[in-house]
Design a protein around this motif. Structure first.
Motif, PDB file in Angstrom:
ATOM      1  N   LEU A 293      -5.506  -7.163  -1.915  1.00  0.00           N
ATOM      2  CA  LEU A 293      -5.994  -7.895  -3.076  1.00  0.00           C
ATOM      3  C   LEU A 293      -4.834  -8.509  -3.848  1.00  0.00           C
ATOM      4  CD1 LEU A 293      -8.675  -5.366  -4.380  1.00  0.00           C
ATOM      5  CD2 LEU A 293      -9.037  -7.401  -2.957  1.00  0.00           C
ATOM      6  N   LEU A 294      -5.154  -9.485  -4.670  1.00  0.00           N
ATOM      7  CA  LEU A 294      -4.149 -10.064  -5.552  1.00  0.00           C
ATOM      8  C   LEU A 294      -3.506  -8.961  -6.377  1.00  0.00           C
ATOM      9  CD1 LEU A 294      -3.074 -12.833  -6.614  1.00  0.00           C
ATOM     10  CD2 LEU A 294      -4.759 -12.623  -8.431  1.00  0.00           C
ATOM     11  N   GLY A 295      -2.163  -8.980  -6.477  1.00  0.00           N
ATOM     12  CA  GLY A 295      -1.443  -7.963  -7.240  1.00  0.00           C
ATOM     13  C   GLY A 295      -1.137  -6.716  -6.452  1.00  0.00           C
ATOM     14  N   SER A 296      -1.431  -6.718  -5.139  1.00  0.00           N
ATOM     15  CA  SER A 296      -1.206  -5.526  -4.321  1.00  0.00           C
ATOM     16  C   SER A 296       0.245  -5.364  -3.882  1.00  0.00           C
ATOM     17  CB  SER A 296      -2.102  -5.576  -3.076  1.00  0.00           C
ATOM     18  OG  SER A 296      -1.816  -6.729  -2.293  1.00  0.00           O
ATOM     19  N   GLY A 297       1.064  -6.409  -4.093  1.00  0.00           N
ATOM     20  CA  GLY A 297       2.457  -6.350  -3.670  1.00  0.00           C
ATOM     21  C   GLY A 297       2.765  -7.235  -2.485  1.00  0.00           C
ATOM     22  N   ARG A 298       1.786  -8.049  -2.059  1.00  0.00           N
ATOM     23  CA  ARG A 298       1.988  -8.915  -0.889  1.00  0.00           C
ATOM     24  C   ARG A 298       3.139  -9.894  -1.109  1.00  0.00           C
ATOM     25  NH1 ARG A 298      -3.756 -11.726  -0.578  1.00  0.00           N
ATOM     26  NH2 ARG A 298      -2.905 -12.372  -2.595  1.00  0.00           N
ATOM     27  N   THR A 299       3.044 -10.676  -2.180  1.00  0.00           N
ATOM     28  CA  THR A 299       4.069 -11.686  -2.440  1.00  0.00           C
ATOM     29  C   THR A 299       5.409 -11.044  -2.757  1.00  0.00           C
ATOM     30  OG1 THR A 299       2.452 -13.318  -3.198  1.00  0.00           O
ATOM     31  CG2 THR A 299       4.709 -13.574  -3.989  1.00  0.00           C
ATOM     32  N   GLU A 300       5.377  -9.925  -3.485  1.00  0.00           N
ATOM     33  CA  GLU A 300       6.633  -9.241  -3.813  1.00  0.00           C
ATOM     34  C   GLU A 300       7.363  -8.789  -2.550  1.00  0.00           C
ATOM     35  OE1 GLU A 300       4.026  -9.138  -7.377  1.00  0.00           O
ATOM     36  OE2 GLU A 300       3.737  -8.802  -5.224  1.00  0.00           O
ATOM     37  N   MET A 301       6.608  -8.372  -1.535  1.00  0.00           N
ATOM     38  CA  MET A 301       7.221  -7.931  -0.281  1.00  0.00           C
ATOM     39  C   MET A 301       7.935  -9.082   0.423  1.00  0.00           C
ATOM     40  SD  MET A 301       5.531  -6.033   3.048  1.00  0.00           S
ATOM     41  CE  MET A 301       4.605  -7.471   3.590  1.00  0.00           C
ATOM     42  N   VAL A 302       7.284 -10.245   0.526  1.00  0.00           N
ATOM     43  CA  VAL A 302       7.923 -11.346   1.249  1.00  0.00           C
ATOM     44  C   VAL A 302       9.056 -11.967   0.434  1.00  0.00           C
ATOM     45  CG1 VAL A 302       5.890 -11.804   2.649  1.00  0.00           C
ATOM     46  CG2 VAL A 302       6.184 -13.050   0.496  1.00  0.00           C
ATOM     47  N   ARG A 475      -1.527  -2.252  -0.913  1.00  0.00           N
ATOM     48  CA  ARG A 475      -2.352  -1.824  -2.043  1.00  0.00           C
ATOM     49  C   ARG A 475      -1.462  -1.121  -3.047  1.00  0.00           C
ATOM     50  NH1 ARG A 475      -4.735   2.829  -2.844  1.00  0.00           N
ATOM     51  NH2 ARG A 475      -4.672   3.418  -0.656  1.00  0.00           N
ATOM     52  N   ASP A 476      -1.609  -1.470  -4.315  1.00  0.00           N
ATOM     53  CA  ASP A 476      -0.838  -0.847  -5.391  1.00  0.00           C
ATOM     54  C   ASP A 476       0.658  -0.859  -5.092  1.00  0.00           C
ATOM     55  OD1 ASP A 476      -3.242  -0.439  -6.571  1.00  0.00           O
ATOM     56  OD2 ASP A 476      -3.327   1.711  -6.218  1.00  0.00           O
ATOM     57  N   ARG A 477       1.140  -2.022  -4.614  1.00  0.00           N
ATOM     58  CA  ARG A 477       2.573  -2.265  -4.372  1.00  0.00           C
ATOM     59  C   ARG A 477       3.132  -1.479  -3.192  1.00  0.00           C
ATOM     60  NH1 ARG A 477       3.922  -1.274 -10.643  1.00  0.00           N
ATOM     61  NH2 ARG A 477       3.227  -3.246 -11.526  1.00  0.00           N
ATOM     62  N   ALA A 478       2.277  -0.951  -2.345  1.00  0.00           N
ATOM     63  CA  ALA A 478       2.739  -0.161  -1.200  1.00  0.00           C
ATOM     64  C   ALA A 478       2.045  -0.624   0.067  1.00  0.00           C
ATOM     65  CB  ALA A 478       2.467   1.325  -1.428  1.00  0.00           C
ATOM     66  N   MET A 479       2.747  -0.521   1.208  1.00  0.00           N
ATOM     67  CA  MET A 479       2.146  -0.774   2.496  1.00  0.00           C
ATOM     68  C   MET A 479       1.374   0.484   2.887  1.00  0.00           C
ATOM     69  SD  MET A 479       3.973  -1.793   6.114  1.00  0.00           S
ATOM     70  CE  MET A 479       4.885  -3.148   5.357  1.00  0.00           C
ATOM     71  N   ALA A 496      -9.162  -0.180   4.641  1.00  0.00           N
ATOM     72  CA  ALA A 496      -7.789   0.164   4.262  1.00  0.00           C
ATOM     73  C   ALA A 496      -7.480  -0.258   2.829  1.00  0.00           C
ATOM     74  CB  ALA A 496      -6.804  -0.497   5.230  1.00  0.00           C
ATOM     75  N   ILE A 497      -7.993  -1.418   2.415  1.00  0.00           N
ATOM     76  CA  ILE A 497      -7.780  -1.866   1.040  1.00  0.00           C
ATOM     77  C   ILE A 497      -8.467  -0.924   0.059  1.00  0.00           C
ATOM     78  CG2 ILE A 497      -8.314  -3.689  -0.631  1.00  0.00           C
ATOM     79  CD1 ILE A 497      -8.012  -5.714   1.656  1.00  0.00           C
ATOM     80  N   ALA A 498      -9.657  -0.470   0.424  1.00  0.00           N
ATOM     81  CA  ALA A 498     -10.479   0.310  -0.497  1.00  0.00           C
ATOM     82  C   ALA A 498     -10.167   1.792  -0.491  1.00  0.00           C
ATOM     83  CB  ALA A 498     -11.961   0.118  -0.151  1.00  0.00           C
TER      84      ALA A 498
END
Length: 506
Positions: A293-302, A475-479, A496-498
């Motif tokens: 989800l948005l804010g899960s840390g996806r963009t921060e990781m890349v 999710r929540d900034r973690a893989m 996995a998201i939920a």
């Protein structure tokens, strides 16, 4: 079913139109006294627009707002504040160079003999903050305290000014777990006092931990409002992503082929407060899809992968050799490319031509002592305009005049012109027309077949399934999961998201 009692704040049929874009389309929202109500939705769902209407920053083009049953028409935030609606944004909107007491009472300081009564103000501020569990020197500058303390001060001010409704926009985004727990203690105290709280967040665990009800918006429309009690996590994720119960049975995409040898390996790479340390190996000729989800840390990781942000833990091995990527310039020199999510802000150079936008990364890689002449630029740009079917009247047309899909293809062309070995695409199909969407999806598959290593973030789960060799879930900034083979399907990604944190840790 009728509400058991009249809501303190209600909005019915709220519509807001910006030009040809309908940001909100007949949205209803109801907030009760003494409840914490989550407002959820992905980018473009309409959350921010609704909040701005409820707080008087925007005027609706249709619909009605009531406070305690009385119809309200707000034309400015001060009117909403006087009606009892207070807001605290993610970026605390206070004055850091002034004292805590000044921030609490600015514009309404107690006075004596025409002057601000500093002693009275300090006593009042100390007493007010003590009810929030804060024992601090209110005469100290606000900037000397942590973000968590500043946020509590902002909440105390908003409640003191308004007193009926408190809207919190991403209040936990910059807090660690202990600070989140402290904030939640305060919210529960305010809830017991009868305050109505709107809680906007991207952290599902926190929604289920602290909230009583949830309202989900998608594409400017109301999806639904549900009590948290009895609501399944997977059901909430499907509400946000726009998938029904049949979604879990969706077919797996075509076989995306076996990847080549390992190109890079991230070991325990992370950044405190942004991304928890993660391990990930990326091979030549594979697409690693990133879901969450948005804010899960996806963009921060890349951003860590491309050196936009500097990791404070872990190591990266490239071709078996340990390296450190500390800047985008270094990443580009290593053969990395990055197409960002917000192409208008971070991607295109609007006033430059299509030609200039295509060659700019290659020119930077070559260095300005090897400047490409105009004929060389035209040849490179022309080749990519033809290969990617970029619809433009001329290579010298300003890129800002192109459609979103064509702008996206220009950004892809920019990095392909550098002959990259690793390419990151962050939401490459967001906000573009159906034809361009299909072309970019096909292009991702072709690049994979040509041996390029790709990491692709997408909120479209059907899409990510179609081209990914593997899918990692954030999710929540973690893989929290890594899926391959038959596990690459929308249902498994949603699960996995939920999943609760305890489940993914097991």
């Amino acid at each position: 079913m009728n509400e058991p009692y009249e809501p303190v704040l209600s909005a019915s049929g709220i519509t807001k139109i910006f030009g040809a874009h309908r940001a909100l389309d007949g949205v209803d929202f109801a907030l009760r006294r003494g409840e914490i109500h989550a407002l959820l939705g992905e980018n473009g769902a309409g959350k921010s627009t609704l909040i701005k209407i409820l707080t008087g920053a925007y005027s609706p083009d249709g619909g009605e707002i009531r406070v305690d049953g009385e119809v309200m028409q707000f034309s400015a935030p001060l009117q909403a504040q006087k009606a009892g609606i207070g807001t605290v944004y993610q970026e605390v909107n206070l004055l850091p160079n002034m004292t805590v007491a000044d921030n609490l009472y600015i514009g309404r300081q107690p006075r004596r003999f025409g002057l601000v009564d500093q002693r009275r103000m300090a006593l009042d501020a100390t007493e007010t903050l003590s009810t929030y569990g804060l024992d601090i020197d209110v005469r100290a500058e606000l900037s000397t305290f942590s973000v968590a303390v500043q946020q509590i001060v902002a909440i105390a001010r908003a409640v003191d000014l308004s007193g009926k409704v408190l809207i919190l926009d991403e209040p936990t985004a910059s807090l660690d777990r202990s600070e989140v727990e402290k904030l939640f203690e305060i919210l529960l105290i305010l809830k017991k006092r009868g305050l109505a709280i709107v809680f906007i967040t991207h952290f599902l665990d926190q929604v289920f931990e602290i909230c009583d009800r949830v309202t989900v918006l998608r594409n400017g429309r109301l999806v639904g409002s549900e009590p948290i009690s009895g609501l399944e996590r997977t059901a909430l994720v499907r509400m946000m992503l726009g998938k029904d119960l049949a979604f879990a049975q969706a077919e797996v995409g075509d076989d995306n082929g076996a990847p080549g040898e390992a190109l890079m390996r991230f070991e325990n790479v992370g950044l405190t407060g942004k991304v928890h340390p993660f391990d990930l190996t990326i091979h030549r000729g594979e697409v690693v899809g990133v879901a969450g989800l948005l804010g899960s840390g996806r963009t921060e990781m890349v951003r860590l992968m491309f050196g936009v942000d500097a990791a404070d833990s872990g190591v990266l091995h490239l071709d078996g050799r340990q390296i450190k990527v500390s800047s985008p310039q270094q990443a580009a020199s290593l053969g990395f490319g990055f197409c960002p999510e917000d192409r208008k802000v971070d991607g295109i150079f609007g006033d430059l031509s299509v030609r200039e936008n295509i060659v700019i990364a290659l020119q930077a890689k070559l260095g300005w002592f090897k400047a490409l002449n105009r004929d060389e630029q035209m040849e490179i740009a022309g080749n990519f305009i033809e290969a990617l079917d970029i619809r433009t009247a001329s290579a010298d047309l300003p890129i800002k005049l192109l459609s979103g899909g064509n702008q996206q293809k220009v950004i892809l062309a920019r990095w392909l012109a550098t002959d990259p070995r690793f390419l990151i695409l962050d939401e490459p199909t967001r906000g573009i027309d159906v034809g361009a969407h299909a072309e970019i999806v096909r292009m991702i598959s072709r690049l994979r077949e040509d041996g390029l290593a790709l990491v692709v973030i997408s909120s479209e789960l059907d899409e990510i399934v179609s081209y990914s060799s593997r899918v990692v879930v954030m999710r929540d900034r973690a893989m929290v999961a890594e899926l391959d083979g038959a596990d690459i399907n929308p249902g498994a990604i949603v699960q996995a998201i939920a999943a609760e944190a305890t489940e993914t840790a097991a």
